[in-house]
Design a protein around this motif. Structure first.
Motif, PDB file in Angstrom:
ATOM      1  N   LEU B  29       0.823  -1.211   0.000  1.00  0.00           N
ATOM      2  CA  LEU B  29       0.000   0.000   0.000  1.00  0.00           C
ATOM      3  C   LEU B  29       0.863   1.270   0.000  1.00  0.00           C
ATOM      4  O   LEU B  29       0.367   2.353   0.240  1.00  0.00           O
ATOM      5  CB  LEU B  29      -0.942   0.011   1.211  1.00  0.00           C
ATOM      6  CG  LEU B  29      -2.025  -1.069   1.221  1.00  0.00           C
ATOM      7  CD1 LEU B  29      -2.907  -0.941   2.454  1.00  0.00           C
ATOM      8  CD2 LEU B  29      -2.894  -0.990  -0.018  1.00  0.00           C
ATOM      9  N   GLU B 313      -4.332  -0.491   6.045  1.00  0.00           N
ATOM     10  CA  GLU B 313      -5.134   0.569   5.410  1.00  0.00           C
ATOM     11  C   GLU B 313      -5.237   1.787   6.317  1.00  0.00           C
ATOM     12  O   GLU B 313      -5.175   2.925   5.857  1.00  0.00           O
ATOM     13  CB  GLU B 313      -6.541   0.041   5.098  1.00  0.00           C
ATOM     14  CG  GLU B 313      -6.577  -0.860   3.876  1.00  0.00           C
ATOM     15  CD  GLU B 313      -7.963  -1.438   3.596  1.00  0.00           C
ATOM     16  OE1 GLU B 313      -8.110  -2.098   2.574  1.00  0.00           O
ATOM     17  OE2 GLU B 313      -8.887  -1.234   4.418  1.00  0.00           O
ATOM     18  N   THR B 316      -1.601   3.542   6.568  1.00  0.00           N
ATOM     19  CA  THR B 316      -1.164   4.220   5.340  1.00  0.00           C
ATOM     20  C   THR B 316      -2.162   5.291   4.949  1.00  0.00           C
ATOM     21  O   THR B 316      -1.961   5.999   3.980  1.00  0.00           O
ATOM     22  CB  THR B 316      -1.065   3.233   4.165  1.00  0.00           C
ATOM     23  OG1 THR B 316      -2.327   2.565   4.034  1.00  0.00           O
ATOM     24  CG2 THR B 316       0.026   2.219   4.394  1.00  0.00           C
ATOM     25  N   ARG B 318      -4.688   4.843   3.481  1.00  0.00           N
ATOM     26  CA  ARG B 318      -5.386   4.425   2.279  1.00  0.00           C
ATOM     27  C   ARG B 318      -6.885   4.455   2.584  1.00  0.00           C
ATOM     28  O   ARG B 318      -7.701   4.857   1.785  1.00  0.00           O
ATOM     29  CB  ARG B 318      -4.934   3.004   1.914  1.00  0.00           C
ATOM     30  CG  ARG B 318      -5.728   2.340   0.816  1.00  0.00           C
ATOM     31  CD  ARG B 318      -5.497   3.020  -0.516  1.00  0.00           C
ATOM     32  NE  ARG B 318      -4.121   2.899  -0.932  1.00  0.00           N
ATOM     33  CZ  ARG B 318      -3.701   2.063  -1.873  1.00  0.00           C
ATOM     34  NH1 ARG B 318      -4.551   1.279  -2.481  1.00  0.00           N
ATOM     35  NH2 ARG B 318      -2.437   2.028  -2.225  1.00  0.00           N
ATOM     36  N   ASN B 319      -7.196   4.020   3.792  1.00  0.00           N
ATOM     37  CA  ASN B 319      -8.567   4.136   4.267  1.00  0.00           C
ATOM     38  C   ASN B 319      -8.478   4.267   5.777  1.00  0.00           C
ATOM     39  O   ASN B 319      -8.484   3.290   6.507  1.00  0.00           O
ATOM     40  CB  ASN B 319      -9.380   2.900   3.854  1.00  0.00           C
ATOM     41  CG  ASN B 319     -10.803   2.962   4.384  1.00  0.00           C
ATOM     42  OD1 ASN B 319     -11.186   3.949   5.027  1.00  0.00           O
ATOM     43  ND2 ASN B 319     -11.565   1.925   4.140  1.00  0.00           N
TER      44      ASN B 319
END
Lengths: 123, 825
Positions: B29, B313, B316, B318-319
C-alpha cells in the motif's frame, strides 16, 4: 483534453510505403471511446479516441487470434480484444494478464485542426 | 514522498503469520512513503507458513519450501528485520522497544504481533535437571521444534501425542508418516472437541483409527516416565502408556507477557478496539493470535490476514476509517487425509435454531448445519468435500438458504458431474476445457502469488469461458495454496471495477441519479474507467432507467454497437427475428435473396429455430437488414433471445395447447428485453415436450385441461438442469404475465452474467413462488408495470440501418481516410 501537437512535416509517401507521418483526417470520424481501423499503404493500424480525450494507435489485429482490435472495448488504459477478451495496455501495447506478445504502438496525436497524426517508423 | 528524516518510525514486534503479513500489506500500500519499518523476529529466519509445519513433519514439504518471505525479501523491500532477537520490553513513555542483545528501537507507532505459544500441561518428570524438557519430549510450534522432533523420530519407535485437537492430529499424521506407531491422548470425551460435536468427533476418530492411529480419550496425563529420556506416560487413572517420543499439543496461549509488562490492557489477549488499537495507548496496535477483539482471540489465518489488511489501510491512510469488525470463522481442514470443514457454532444456541443433520456411519460421513433466521450460523461437514464450498459460502456471505435444506446438504447435479478430486489428477490434466488450462498451469499461478479464485482466473484465463470449471479451479487453488487462500472482495462486486455489490450499486445509482456509464465511473470509481465493467453497467442502467438511460455506445460490446454477433474472423452473423420459429415463404425468399446478394458464407438453422446468415462484413449489415426487411433476432446480446415452439394443437395429433400461438405471443412481447444474461425460452404443446421447455430459462408446457405449466431456471448447456415449475396457468395472457414478472424480478436481482438457472437455485423456487405467485412482498403489480414499461420502450435496433447513431457506426475502415489519400494532402 485533446493532446495538441504542432503539425509536423508530412512526408510524401509512395503508395507502397507506409513509413512517415500521416494525417488520417478528422478525429471526429472515430466515435468517442471507440476505435477504427486505418489502412496506410498496405499496412493496417487501429486508432482509438478515449473518453479522457487521448488518442492511441496500435497494430490492427490481436496477436492471439487476429481479432479486430478496433472493435475492442476501451476502458482507461486497457484495450480488450472483442474475440477472446485478451487485454492490453493501449498506450504501451503490453499484454495485461496474458502472455501474448505486446502490441506494436505508434506515436499519435491530434493537431490544432482536429486531425489525427500518426507516425509510422521503419523499425 | 517524504525524506527520511520526516518519516515516522513503525516497529513491528513479531514476524509470524500476522506480523509479516501486515508488513507485506504496508509495502503493497506504499506505507514506506510515510514510515520506516523495522521488524523484531524471535526466530532466526525469515517468515514462513506455520500452517505447513505439519507438512514438514510428515515429510511432504521441505522446510525451504514453506518460506513466504525469506531474508532477502526484507532487504529488497527496505524493511529492517532484526531476526533472532527477542523483544524484552516496551517503554511507552519514551516510545522505545527493547530487544535482546541490547537492541533499542524508537517508535512512533508500534504493532504487537507476538502470536501464541504452546500450552504445556503440568506433569511430573517433564523436565530434566537443567530445566529443559526431558529428552524425547517436545512442543510443536516452530520450525526448530519441527526439526528437533524429526531428528529424534529417526531413533524412535512409538510416539504419543498429548492433545487430540487439530494440531495434535496433524502431529500424529506427521509421525505416522515417519514410520512410528502413534497414540493420541486426549483429555476430553471426543476429538477436536472445540470444533466438533460428539458424534462427528467419534466418526473422525473412526476414520483415523482405520488409518492406524490409536486413541486414549478422557485421559489426564500426570507424569512423563523415564530417567534421562522419555519411556512412557502415566495417567491419573493409573494406566500407563509406553512411548519413546512425546509431543505436547494441548492448546495454545496468547503471548501477552510483553504487553502486560508494558501496562497495556490484557485479558485473554491484548485488548483492541475496531481500529486494532490498544485500549490505553493510541500508538500501539495488536493483531493476530495475541490480540483480543470483541472477546474473541483468533487462531486461524483468515482473520489474521483481515486484521493485517485493516491495520495497513489505517496506517497508510489508504482508508483511515477502515475498521475490523470481527470475522466469521469457517475453515476447511484435512485431518490425515479426511476432509473436514467447520464454521461458526458447532451446537444450536437456543431452541429456535434449526439443526439439519445427515449421518452415514458406514462411510464416516457427517453433515450438520445450524440454521437461524434462514441462514447458516454453524456447520460441521465431515467426509464430503463436494458440498463444502457451497455451505461455507452460504455461511461466509450470510446467504438465504433454499427452503428445501437437502438442496444444500447434497451435491447439485452440476457439481457432482466431473470428478472433483483434483488431488489425484496429474499436472497435465486439463481443468478449464474452454481455454485449455491445466492443473499444472494453475498451480504455477498459485506459486507465483495468486491467492484468490479471481486472481487465478485472471492470471490463467481458467474459468473465464463457460465458467463451469470454477469449482475445480478453486479446489486446485486450495490444494496448491496450502491453506493461504484469500477471499477476493471483488468477487462479490456486481462489476469488477466498482467496489459495490448489486444492491449497493443500484442504491447509489438511484440516489445519485447516475444515468450514464461514464457518470457511474466518475461518481463511484474515482473517474477510473474499467473496460470489463462497462457492458455490465450499461445493462444495469438500462434496466434501472429505461427510457431515461443516457446511452453511450462505447460502453457497449461490439455486438451491441452493431447489433450482430462477431465471428472468429471479424465478420458478423445476421439472425432475423422469426417469431416462435414460424416463418413464411415470403420471409424465406427475402432471406435467400439477401444471403445470395451479400454472399453469406454459410446459411444455418440455429439451435433456437432461427436462420443465421454467417460471414457478413460489418459494412454490409445495414443493407442485409434492409434486404430481409425483418426485425433483429437479438442473437448477439444479453437479452431475451428466442422462444422455440413445437407445432401444438394446430397440426399435431397429440397437442393439448396452441404452442405456436403462445410462442409467437411471447416473442412479440419480450423481444429485445435486456437482462443480466441471455434468456432462451420454449413452449411445448403437450407433456411430450418436443420444444424442450423444461430445460429453458423460461418455458411453458401445455397440459390437459387447457392449462400451462410454467418452468423457470432450466438449462441444457454448460450445465444441465431441469427447470422448476413456478406455477400452472389457465390462459395465454396469464402465462405472459407470470413469465414477464419472473423476467423482471430476474433482471432486478440477478448478478451480471448470472443465468436464470443459477439465480433460481440461489434464490430457491419456494421463495420465488412466494414472491411472484403469492405476492408475499406485495411487489407483483410493480414488477408487472416495470415489465410493461420495458416492453413499451422496445425499438428494433436494426432500424439504425437507415439512421445510424454515428456516421461511422457500421464502418470499420473510414473510407476517405486511407493512407494514400491522407498522405497526398
Amino acid at each position: 483534453m485533446v493532446l495538441i501537437t504542432k503539425a509536423p512535416d508530412v512526408f510524401a509517401v509512395s503508395d507502397m510505403s507506409s513509413y512517415g507521418t500521416h494525417i488520417l483526417g478528422s478525429a471526429a470520424q472515430i466515435p468517442i471511446g471507440e476505435g477504427r481501423r486505418f489502412e496506410i499503404g498496405g499496412m493496417a493500424i487501429a486508432v482509438f479516441r478515449s473518453r479522457q480525450g487521448r488518442v492511441y494507435a496500435t497494430q490492427a489485429e490481436c496477436p492471439h487470434r487476429a481479432g479486430p482490435l478496433a472493435d475492442g472495448l476501451l476502458g482507461g488504459e486497457a484495450l480488450v480484444c472483442p474475440l477472446h477478451n485478451f487485454r492490453f495496455d493501449v498506450g504501451t501495447g503490453e499484454p495485461l494478464g496474458n502472455d501474448c506478445p505486446a502490441l506494436r504502438t505508434y506515436p499519435v496525436s491530434v493537431n490544432e485542426a482536429g486531425e489525427i497524426l500518426v507516425a509510422i517508423s521503419g523499425s | 514522498m517524504m525524506n527520511a528524516s520526516e518519516k515516522q518510525k513503525l516497529v513491528v514486534i513479531g514476524n509470524g503469520m500476522a506480523g509479516a503479513r501486515f508488513v507485506e500489506e504496508m509495502v503493497n500500500l506504499g506505507g514506506q512513503d510515510t514510515y520506516d519499518i523495522a521488524v523484531i523476529g524471535e526466530e532466526s529466519c525469515g517468515n514462513y507458513n506455520r500452517i505447513l509445519l505439519s507438512g514438514v513433519l510428515s515429510g511432504s514439504h521441505d522446510p525451504n519450501d514453506i518460506f513466504i518471505n525469506p531474508l532477502d525479501w526484507y532487504a529488497e523491500n527496505n524493511v529492517t528485520l532484526h531476526s533472532g532477537v527477542r523483544a524484552i520490553g516496551i517503554d511507552r513513555k519514551g516510545k522505545m522497544a527493547y530487544g535482546s542483545g541490547g537492541l533499542l528501537l524508537p517508535y512512533d507507532k508500534l504493532v504487537i504481533a507476538t502470536g501464541s505459544s504452546a500450552f504445556v500441561p503440568p506433569m511430573d518428570g517433564l523436565y530434566d535437571d537443567d530445566g529443559d524438557f526431558k529428552k524425547g519430549a517436545f512442543v510443536f510450534r516452530t520450525l526448530d521444534d519441527c526439526s528437533a522432533i524429526i531428528k529424534h523420530a529417526e531413533g524412535a519407535r512409538r510416539a504419543a501425542v498429548i492433545g487430540g485437537g487439530l494440531l495434535g492430529l496433524e502431529a500424529a499424521r506427521g509421525l505416522m508418516n515417519r514410520g512410528l506407531e502413534v497414540d493420541v491422548v486426549h483429555l476430553m470425551g471426543w476429538l477436536m472437541d472445540t470444533q466438533l460435536d460428539s458424534l462427528s468427533g467419534q466418526l473422525l476418530q473412526q476414520s483415523l483409527e482405520e488409518l492406524g492411529v490409536q486413541f486414549h480419550l478422557e485421559k489426564l496425563t500426570t507424569a512423563v516416565l523415564g530417567d534421562d529420556r522419555v519411556t512412557g506416560l502415566q495417567f491419573k487413572d493409573g494406566d500407563t502408556l509406553d512411548c519413546d517420543l512425546v509431543v505436547m499439543s494441548a492448546g495454545i496461549r496468547p503471548n501477552v507477557d510483553l504487553a502486560r509488562m508494558a501496562g497495556l490492557h490484557v485479558r485473554r489477549g491484548i485488548l483492541v478496539n475496531d481500529g486494532l488499537t490498544c485500549r490505553n495507548d493510541q500508538d500501539i496496535y495488536a493483531i493476530g493470535e495475541c490480540a483480543e477483539h470483541r472477546s474473541q482471540v483468533y487462531g486461524l489465518v483468515a482473520p489474521l490476514w483481515e486484521q493485517a489488511r485493516v491495520l495497513a489501510e489505517r496506517l497508510t491512510e489508504r482508508n483511515a476509517d477502515s475498521a475490523y469488525v470481527g470475522s466469521r470463522i469457517s475453515t476447511k481442514l484435512k485431518v490425515m487425509g479426511v476432509e473436514l470443514a467447520v464454521a461458526g457454532s458447532k451446537d444450536p444456541l437456543d431452541d429456535d435454531d434449526e439443526v439439519v443433520t445427515y449421518v452415514e456411519p458406514n462411510r464416516n460421513v457427517y453433515k450438520k448445519v445450524i440454521v437461524r433466521d434462514g441462514k447458516v450460523t454453524g456447520a460441521i461437514l465431515l467426509g464430503d468435500g463436494l458440498t463444502m464450498p457451497r455451505i461455507l459460502q452460504a455461511f461466509d456471505r450470510g446467504e438465504a438458504l433454499p427452503e428445501n435444506r437437502s438442496e444444500l446438504l447434497f451435491p447439485l447435479a452440476a457439481d457432482a458431474g466431473p470428478s472433483l478430486n483434483v488431488e489425484d489428477m496429474p499436472d497435465d490434466a486439463q481443468i478449464c476445457n474452454c481455454n485449455g488450462v491445466t492443473k499444472g498451469r494453475i498451480i504455477a499461478a498459485v506459486d507465483g502469488g495468486c491467492r484468490s479464485l479471481k486472481a487465478v482466473c485472471d492470471a490463467t484465463r481458467a474459468g473465464t469461458g463457460c465458467g463451469s470449471c470454477k469449482m475445480q479451479v478453486q479446489a486446485v487453488l486450495e490444494l496448491a495454496a496450502d491453506g493461504l487462500v484469500a477471499d477476493d472482495p471483488s468477487a462479490h462486486y456486481y462489476v469488477p471495477g466498482i467496489p459495490l455489490t448489486k444492491p449497493e450499486l443500484v442504491g447509489a445509482i438511484k440516489a445519485m441519479e447516475l444515468r450514464s456509464v461514464s457518470r457511474v465511473f466518475e461518481a463511484l470509481a474515482g473517474g477510473r474507467e474499467d473496460a470489463g465493467s462497462k457492458h455490465g453497467l450499461a445493462s444495469l442502467l438500462r434496466t434501472i432507467w429505461g427510457a431515461e438511460y443516457e446511452d453511450e455506445r462505447d460502453a457497449r460490446f461490439i455486438n451491441d454497437r452493431v447489433h450482430a454477433n462477431i465471428q472468429n474472423d471479424g465478420t458478423f452473423s445476421v439472425v432475423p427475428r422469426i417469431y416462435g420459429g414460424v416463418t413464411t415463404p415470403d420471409q424465406l425468399r427475402r432471406i435467400a435473396d439477401a444471403a445470395e446478394k451479400y454472399e453469406a458464407r454459410m446459411v444455418k438453422i440455429t439451435g433456437g429455430q432461427r436462420i443465421d446468415l454467417l460471414g457478413i462484413p460489418k459494412e454490409h449489415l445495414p443493407a442485409v437488414w434492409q434486404e430481409v426487411g425483418m426485425p433483429s433476432g437479438h442473437a448477439y446480446t444479453k437479452a431475451f433471445r428466442t422462444c422455440k415452439t413445437c407445432v401444438g394443437t394446430e397440426f399435431c395429433r397429440f397437442g393439448v395447447g396452441d404452442s405456436t400461438k403462445l410462442g409467437v405471443q411471447i416473442e412479440q412481447r419480450f423481444q429485445g428485453i435486456e437482462s443480466p444474461h441471455k434468456m432462451k425460452l420454449a413452449v411445448s404443446g403437450c407433456p411430450r415436450n418436443c420444444a424442450e421447455s423444461t430445460t429453458k430459462d423460461v418455458g411453458a408446457t401445455a397440459i390437459e385441461g387447457g392449462k400451462w405449466e410454467v418452468y423457470i431456471g432450466g438449462a441444457a448447456g454448460s450445465r444441465v438442469r431441469k427447470g422448476d415449475v413456478l406455477c400452472v396457468t389457465d390462459t395465454h395472457d396469464e402465462t405472459l404475465l407470470i413469465m414477464g414478472r419472473f423476467m423482471q424480478y430476474y433482471r432486478e436481482n440477478a448478478r451480471y452474467l448470472e443465468r436464470t438457472y443459477d439465480f433460481v437455485e440461489r434464490t430457491g423456487i419456494e421463495r420465488l413462488r412466494q414472491i411472484l405467485v403469492e405476492d408475499g412482498e406485495g411487489i407483483c403489480d410493480r414488477l408487472d408495470q416495470d415489465m410493461q414499461a420495458a416492453v413499451d420502450a422496445y425499438q428494433d435496433p436494426w432500424l439504425e440501418a437507415g439512421d445510424p447513431v454515428h456516421p461511422n457506426q457500421f464502418v470499420t475502415t473510414p473510407a476517405e481516410l486511407t493512407a494514400p489519400a491522407a498522405a497526398a494532402r
